[in-house]
Design a protein around this motif. Structure first.
Motif, PDB file in Angstrom:
ATOM      1  N   GLY A  14       0.866  -1.208  -0.031  1.00  0.00           N
ATOM      2  CA  GLY A  14      -0.036   0.047   0.111  1.00  0.00           C
ATOM      3  C   GLY A  14       0.710   1.417   0.091  1.00  0.00           C
ATOM      4  N   LEU A  15       1.915   1.327   0.842  1.00  0.00           N
ATOM      5  CA  LEU A  15       2.919   2.467   0.963  1.00  0.00           C
ATOM      6  C   LEU A  15       3.553   2.593  -0.328  1.00  0.00           C
ATOM      7  CD1 LEU A  15       4.438   1.868   4.424  1.00  0.00           C
ATOM      8  CD2 LEU A  15       3.002   3.908   3.537  1.00  0.00           C
ATOM      9  N   ALA A  16       3.928   1.519  -1.079  1.00  0.00           N
ATOM     10  CA  ALA A  16       4.692   1.737  -2.576  1.00  0.00           C
ATOM     11  C   ALA A  16       3.589   2.121  -3.574  1.00  0.00           C
ATOM     12  CB  ALA A  16       4.983   0.047  -2.797  1.00  0.00           C
ATOM     13  N   ALA A  43      -3.339  11.408   1.758  1.00  0.00           N
ATOM     14  CA  ALA A  43      -3.013  11.701   3.030  1.00  0.00           C
ATOM     15  C   ALA A  43      -3.773  10.587   3.973  1.00  0.00           C
ATOM     16  CB  ALA A  43      -3.594  12.927   3.486  1.00  0.00           C
ATOM     17  N   ALA A  44      -5.003  10.082   3.601  1.00  0.00           N
ATOM     18  CA  ALA A  44      -5.527   9.065   4.246  1.00  0.00           C
ATOM     19  C   ALA A  44      -5.031   7.932   3.918  1.00  0.00           C
ATOM     20  CB  ALA A  44      -7.177   8.997   4.067  1.00  0.00           C
ATOM     21  N   PHE A  45      -4.914   7.671   2.722  1.00  0.00           N
ATOM     22  CA  PHE A  45      -4.222   6.284   1.983  1.00  0.00           C
ATOM     23  C   PHE A  45      -2.699   5.886   2.969  1.00  0.00           C
ATOM     24  CE2 PHE A  45      -2.196   3.533  -1.180  1.00  0.00           C
ATOM     25  CZ  PHE A  45      -3.338   2.822  -1.111  1.00  0.00           C
ATOM     26  N   LEU A  50       0.645   3.347   6.613  1.00  0.00           N
ATOM     27  CA  LEU A  50       1.830   3.731   7.586  1.00  0.00           C
ATOM     28  C   LEU A  50       1.495   3.135   8.959  1.00  0.00           C
ATOM     29  CD1 LEU A  50       4.742   4.767   7.774  1.00  0.00           C
ATOM     30  CD2 LEU A  50       3.599   7.013   8.195  1.00  0.00           C
ATOM     31  N   ALA A  51       0.414   3.379   9.609  1.00  0.00           N
ATOM     32  CA  ALA A  51      -0.054   3.051  10.944  1.00  0.00           C
ATOM     33  C   ALA A  51      -0.086   1.573  11.110  1.00  0.00           C
ATOM     34  CB  ALA A  51      -1.524   3.667  11.318  1.00  0.00           C
ATOM     35  N   ILE A  52      -0.809   0.625  10.095  1.00  0.00           N
ATOM     36  CA  ILE A  52      -0.699  -0.617  10.130  1.00  0.00           C
ATOM     37  C   ILE A  52       0.807  -1.287  10.271  1.00  0.00           C
ATOM     38  CG2 ILE A  52      -1.314  -2.742   8.770  1.00  0.00           C
ATOM     39  CD1 ILE A  52      -3.677  -1.423   7.968  1.00  0.00           C
ATOM     40  N   ARG A  57       5.589  -3.257  12.888  1.00  0.00           N
ATOM     41  CA  ARG A  57       7.079  -3.337  12.405  1.00  0.00           C
ATOM     42  C   ARG A  57       8.108  -4.288  12.888  1.00  0.00           C
ATOM     43  NH1 ARG A  57       6.050   0.556  16.155  1.00  0.00           N
ATOM     44  NH2 ARG A  57       7.707   0.970  17.772  1.00  0.00           N
ATOM     45  N   LYS A  58       7.750  -4.619  14.215  1.00  0.00           N
ATOM     46  CA  LYS A  58       8.498  -5.483  14.784  1.00  0.00           C
ATOM     47  C   LYS A  58       8.155  -7.129  14.739  1.00  0.00           C
ATOM     48  CE  LYS A  58      10.026  -2.474  18.509  1.00  0.00           C
ATOM     49  NZ  LYS A  58      10.032  -2.296  20.115  1.00  0.00           N
TER      50      LYS A  58
END
Length: 480
Positions: A14-16, A43-45, A50-52, A57-58
């Motif tokens: 999604g970020l890509a 911005a919402a996307f 990013l939040a997910i 992340r770990k």
């Protein structure tokens, strides 16, 4: 089921995708279009993905087969939702139509719900082509990695099964390196196509959009009349060549970087080019003798049309739905072929027909010589029984999916030709069919529920049946 790994992968993709979508801001700014809706969406996307990702992340990503299958299916649905949002914001189509258009973009189908394409904002025209370009390369990368694990006869599975003579491991030692190399070739072909189109007289914006659609074998155009709007034989022939190149397995192109042309001498490529030339010459003569057009005009449009349909691109220079019955029959036949495994093209793929016909010939020989040991070979490599079974299994699923969709569309009120060609155009990721869904028409008239069903059909075709139908298996949810 490791859902955390699944959502982490989806958030990364999604970020890509959001990064690619951000390039639309430059297009909108250049043409002075309203950027506020796109900025809010991006911005919402980004915020959601990013939040997910930060939340997980770990968490180490460990995608086993079940997680991989579910990830791929969820990915295409989420791509459809993400790609639909700008369409709804700028063109005010309903959710089903926007989802259909986005899925058509990412699956490189090229079927559209828009009648006045030239009236769309430039950033939306670029958005549609960009979805093609991302989807075209994305399916190759998926084929190198994920899909070849899930389905051994999938996009690149036949390469790894030694049926084409091209071994991924011999090209690059790691899947990641192979994927990056393929991206480089994909980008190089896109730039080359764009520059040649501009040299032939096409404007820069039109050239980059059509290059995106050509190399991805997608079919979205910036013009209502598709490529026919440019009235240039040079543009037609340039696009014909690049459609054919995009229909060849990209690992063959990758081998060329190492001065190895063996990929182009594989049985699949030889049959692919032979079938193309046979159908193109036959259509040329049919169009010339029956239609009465001069030979050069007939050849230009016939070669273009067969390349477009056979590689499942879906561009048009003329409304071939108005040609003679013999010409339509040849084009309809080309719709069944498809490109090479490992290309951006959809459809059945030529290598599967090679395997199927060689298997049938072997069966005929076994009938005549029951005691003989007869194996099936492709490019000098003996095929395992599992590959033969998987190939026939895919073909059966492909036909059954087309039958179901044809019956569904007919039951919903469409005429037989619209239903039959529409189903094949959707599942084969071709785009236009005949009758009400011909190259001069679109899919806007279908009801919202029909567009959702057709969208699912596009995903099934793009993921080559197995990946989607496995979700319907009870054993998938119990144990694998």
């Amino acid at each position: 089921m490791d859902f955390k790994s699944i959502f982490k992968v989806l958030s990364l993709v999604g970020l890509a995708v959001g990064g690619f979508f951000s390039t639309e801001l430059a297009v909108g700014a250049w043409y002075g279009e309203n950027l506020k809706p796109l900025l809010l969406f991006l911005a919402a996307f980004f915020a959601v993905n990013l939040a997910i990702f930060l939340f997980l992340r770990k968490h180490p990503v460990d995608l086993k087969i079940r997680e991989s299958i579910l990830s791929v299916n969820l990915l295409w649905i989420l791509l459809g939702i993400g790609g639909a949002a700008p369409l709804m914001l700028y063109t005010h189509v309903d959710a089903a139509s926007a989802f259909f258009e986005a899925i058509s973009g990412f699956t490189t189908t090229g079927a559209t719900v828009y009648s006045d394409i030239e009236g769309l904002p430039h950033l939306i025209l670029f958005h549609r082509s960009l979805m093609h370009w991302m989807g075209g390369m994305g399916i190759i990368v998926l084929g190198v990695g994920l899909l070849s694990i899930i389905n051994p006869s999938g996009s690149l599975g036949l390469f790894k099964a030694e049926s084409t003579g091209i071994q991924i491991e011999k090209l690059r030692p790691k899947i990641k390196e192979t994927a990056l190399s393929l991206w480089g070739i994909y980008l190089a072909l896109t730039v080359a196509d764009m520059l040649l189109l501009m040299a032939a007289g096409m404007g820069g914006f039109d050239a980059i959009n059509h290059a995106f659609s050509t190399i991805s074998t997608g079919g979205f155009s910036t013009r209502n009349a598709s490529l026919g709007a440019f009235h240039s034989d040079t543009i037609f022939w340039i696009t014909t060549v690049f459609m054919l190149l995009s229909g060849i397995n990209f690992l063959a192109h990758l081998r060329l970087l190492y001065r190895d042309t063996s990929g182009y001498r594989s049985e699949e490529v030889r049959w692919y080019l032979a079938i193309f030339l046979f159908l193109a010459v036959l259509l040329t003569m049919t169009h010339h003798l029956v239609g009465g057009d001069e030979l050069w005009h007939s050849a230009t449009h016939s070669f273009f049309t067969i390349a477009s349909v056979m590689t499942t691109t879906g561009f048009a220079t003329l409304d071939y739905g108005t040609w003679s019955h013999a010409a339509i029959a040849l084009i309809f036949l080309a719709m069944f072929i498809g490109g090479n495994a490992g290309s951006t093209a959809g459809g059945v793929k030529v290598i599967r027909y090679v395997v199927i016909f060689k298997t049938l010939i072997a069966e005929f020989k076994r009938t005549l010589h029951p005691r003989a040991t007869i194996a099936v070979y492709v490019d000098g490599h003996k095929l395992r029984e599992g590959i033969l079974a998987s190939t026939f299994g895919f073909f059966i699923l492909f036909i059954l999916t087309n039958v179901f969709l044809t019956v569904y569309l007919y039951a919903r009120g469409s005429d037989l030709m619209t239903s039959l060609s529409g189903a094949l155009a959707i599942v084969g990721n071709i785009g236009p069919g005949f009758a009400k869904v011909g190259p001069a028409d679109n899919f806007a008239f279908f009801a919202p529920v029909d567009k959702i069903v057709l969208s699912i059909g596009m995903i099934i075709g793009r993921l080559e049946c197995y990946t989607v139908y496995l979700l319907l298996s009870a054993s998938f949810w119990k144990r694998f």
